[in-house]
Write a protein that holds these residues in place. Structure first.
Motif, mmCIF file in Angstrom:
data_model
loop_
_atom_site.group_PDB
_atom_site.id
_atom_site.type_symbol
_atom_site.label_atom_id
_atom_site.label_comp_id
_atom_site.label_asym_id
_atom_site.label_seq_id
_atom_site.Cartn_x
_atom_site.Cartn_y
_atom_site.Cartn_z
ATOM 1 N N ASP A 52 20.696 4.444 11.758
ATOM 2 C CA ASP A 52 20.858 5.422 10.764
ATOM 3 C C ASP A 52 22.237 4.488 9.583
ATOM 4 N N GLU A 53 21.017 2.891 9.322
ATOM 5 C CA GLU A 53 22.120 2.774 8.465
ATOM 6 C C GLU A 53 20.897 2.106 7.671
ATOM 7 N N GLY A 54 21.308 0.983 6.704
ATOM 8 C CA GLY A 54 20.118 0.706 5.498
ATOM 9 C C GLY A 54 19.475 0.869 4.856
ATOM 10 N N LYS A 55 19.527 0.687 3.025
ATOM 11 C CA LYS A 55 18.676 1.455 2.256
ATOM 12 C C LYS A 55 16.880 1.429 2.532
ATOM 13 N N ILE A 56 16.705 2.232 1.535
ATOM 14 C CA ILE A 56 15.124 1.429 1.556
ATOM 15 C C ILE A 56 14.370 2.520 -0.346
ATOM 16 N N ASN A 57 13.119 2.260 -0.243
ATOM 17 C CA ASN A 57 12.442 2.390 -1.453
ATOM 18 C C ASN A 57 11.760 3.063 -1.111
ATOM 19 N N SER A 58 12.264 4.650 -1.926
ATOM 20 C CA SER A 58 11.298 6.007 -1.766
ATOM 21 C C SER A 58 10.948 6.728 -3.474
ATOM 22 N N SER A 59 10.464 7.529 -3.291
ATOM 23 C CA SER A 59 9.976 8.527 -4.599
ATOM 24 C C SER A 59 9.046 9.938 -4.134
ATOM 25 N N LYS A 60 9.622 11.271 -4.714
ATOM 26 C CA LYS A 60 9.478 12.105 -4.266
ATOM 27 C C LYS A 60 8.181 12.374 -4.388
ATOM 28 N N GLU A 61 7.596 12.371 -2.930
ATOM 29 C CA GLU A 61 5.640 12.675 -3.296
ATOM 30 C C GLU A 61 5.193 13.456 -4.499
ATOM 31 N N GLY A 62 4.019 13.410 -5.561
ATOM 32 C CA GLY A 62 3.614 13.940 -6.310
ATOM 33 C C GLY A 62 4.282 14.703 -8.040
ATOM 34 N N ARG A 82 0.769 -1.166 -0.178
ATOM 35 C CA ARG A 82 0.126 0.258 0.082
ATOM 36 C C ARG A 82 0.847 0.901 0.217
ATOM 37 N N LYS A 83 0.347 2.421 -0.754
ATOM 38 C CA LYS A 83 2.055 3.412 -0.976
ATOM 39 C C LYS A 83 0.262 4.214 0.291
ATOM 40 N N ILE A 84 1.560 5.615 0.738
ATOM 41 C CA ILE A 84 1.035 6.024 1.517
ATOM 42 C C ILE A 84 1.827 7.436 1.385
ATOM 43 N N SER A 85 1.715 8.244 1.863
ATOM 44 C CA SER A 85 2.319 9.632 2.111
ATOM 45 C C SER A 85 3.137 10.057 3.608
ATOM 46 N N ILE A 86 4.121 9.674 3.423
ATOM 47 C CA ILE A 86 4.993 10.026 5.596
ATOM 48 C C ILE A 86 5.709 11.256 4.817
ATOM 49 N N GLU A 141 9.667 17.134 4.757
ATOM 50 C CA GLU A 141 9.795 16.448 3.396
ATOM 51 C C GLU A 141 8.575 15.228 3.982
ATOM 52 N N GLU A 142 7.294 15.398 2.297
ATOM 53 C CA GLU A 142 6.769 14.080 1.991
ATOM 54 C C GLU A 142 6.869 13.262 1.064
ATOM 55 N N ARG A 143 7.598 12.550 1.701
ATOM 56 C CA ARG A 143 8.066 10.861 0.522
ATOM 57 C C ARG A 143 6.332 9.950 -0.324
ATOM 58 N N SER A 144 6.341 9.768 -0.883
ATOM 59 C CA SER A 144 5.366 8.414 -1.352
ATOM 60 C C SER A 144 6.431 6.818 -1.445
ATOM 61 N N MET A 145 5.893 6.503 -0.275
ATOM 62 C CA MET A 145 6.450 4.839 -0.668
ATOM 63 C C MET A 145 6.050 3.947 0.387
ATOM 64 N N THR A 146 6.029 2.842 -0.479
ATOM 65 C CA THR A 146 4.659 1.128 0.405
ATOM 66 C C THR A 146 5.238 1.310 2.212
ATOM 67 N N LEU A 147 4.076 0.355 2.041
ATOM 68 C CA LEU A 147 4.107 0.771 4.052
ATOM 69 C C LEU A 147 5.207 -0.609 4.415
ATOM 70 N N ALA A 195 12.431 2.619 6.494
ATOM 71 C CA ALA A 195 13.181 3.127 7.050
ATOM 72 C C ALA A 195 13.195 3.240 7.945
ATOM 73 N N MET A 196 12.160 3.342 8.842
ATOM 74 C CA MET A 196 11.821 3.829 10.116
ATOM 75 C C MET A 196 13.286 2.975 10.856
ATOM 76 N N GLU A 197 13.255 1.682 10.377
ATOM 77 C CA GLU A 197 13.814 0.973 11.037
ATOM 78 C C GLU A 197 16.094 1.451 10.988
ATOM 79 N N ALA A 198 15.679 1.286 9.624
ATOM 80 C CA ALA A 198 17.048 2.172 8.664
ATOM 81 C C ALA A 198 17.535 3.662 10.103
#
Length: 187
Positions: A124-134, A81-85, A105-111, A117-120
């Motif tokens: 302060d490490e790790g990688k995530i998938n994200s895209s800029k909202e809008g 599910r895509k959400i705005s965070i 900053e607002e980003r759109s990403m899957t839950l 991302a919260m875990e990372a």
């Protein structure tokens, strides 16, 4: 600031903000009571109408969400599910940082990616998938499906789901069915 003076003083601005904050605290009070599930009348009369903060306790213990919701459950059921965070460098949205007023900053990403991302951000490490909202362009500069490729997080970034007027019902409504009551008794 002296009348007629046009020079901006950061020190004066800080002093003025401290004064306003102190005045507001004196007016509203610094005490925030903890109350157990109030009646609708008590909540409206004692807290909503006088605009007084409170912490409501023991109001959600019977909700199935309290037993079921953990990262694994949410990712399994609604991971795509895509959400705005919101993302901030220090967890403080709408705050002054280095002399500038900073909004999150607002980003759109899957839950699922939000949970990662919260875990990372905690470590302060790790990688995530994200895209800029809008936009159709990710922070990696790619478009379309490529925008969801792995991106680095910035050390210290804090990810959170917090928007005005009820994230649960606007972004995650189907998640609520059966896990959260349709209404809250004291509202």
């Amino acid at each position: 600031m002296a009348e007629g003076s046009s020079k901006f003083s950061m020190e004066q601005l800080k002093d003025d903000l401290v004064t306003v904050a102190t005045d507001v605290q004196e007016l509203a009070g610094a005490f925030c009571p903890r109350i157990k599930s109030p009646s609708p009348l008590e909540f409206l009369r004692d807290y909503v109408h006088p605009n007084r903060p409170c912490v409501i306790t023991d109001a959600m213990e019977s909700w199935p969400a309290m037993r079921k919701w953990d990262d694994d459950y949410l990712c399994e059921k609604f991971g795509e599910r895509k959400i705005s965070i919101n993302v901030t460098p220090n967890g403080r949205g709408d705050a002054v940082k280095d002399g500038f007023f900073v909004m999150p900053e607002e980003r759109s990403m899957t839950l699922r990616n939000f949970v990662s991302a919260m875990e990372a951000s905690r470590s302060d490490e790790g990688k995530i998938n994200s895209s800029k909202e809008g936009t159709n362009q990710g922070s990696n500069g790619k478009k379309g499906a490529e925008a969801n490729e792995v991106d680095e997080t910035t050390p210290g970034d804090v990810f959170y789901l917090s928007h005005q007027n009820d994230n649960l019902r606007t972004q995650l409504e189907s998640l609520l069915i059966g896990d959260v009551p349709e209404s809250i008794a004291f509202v």
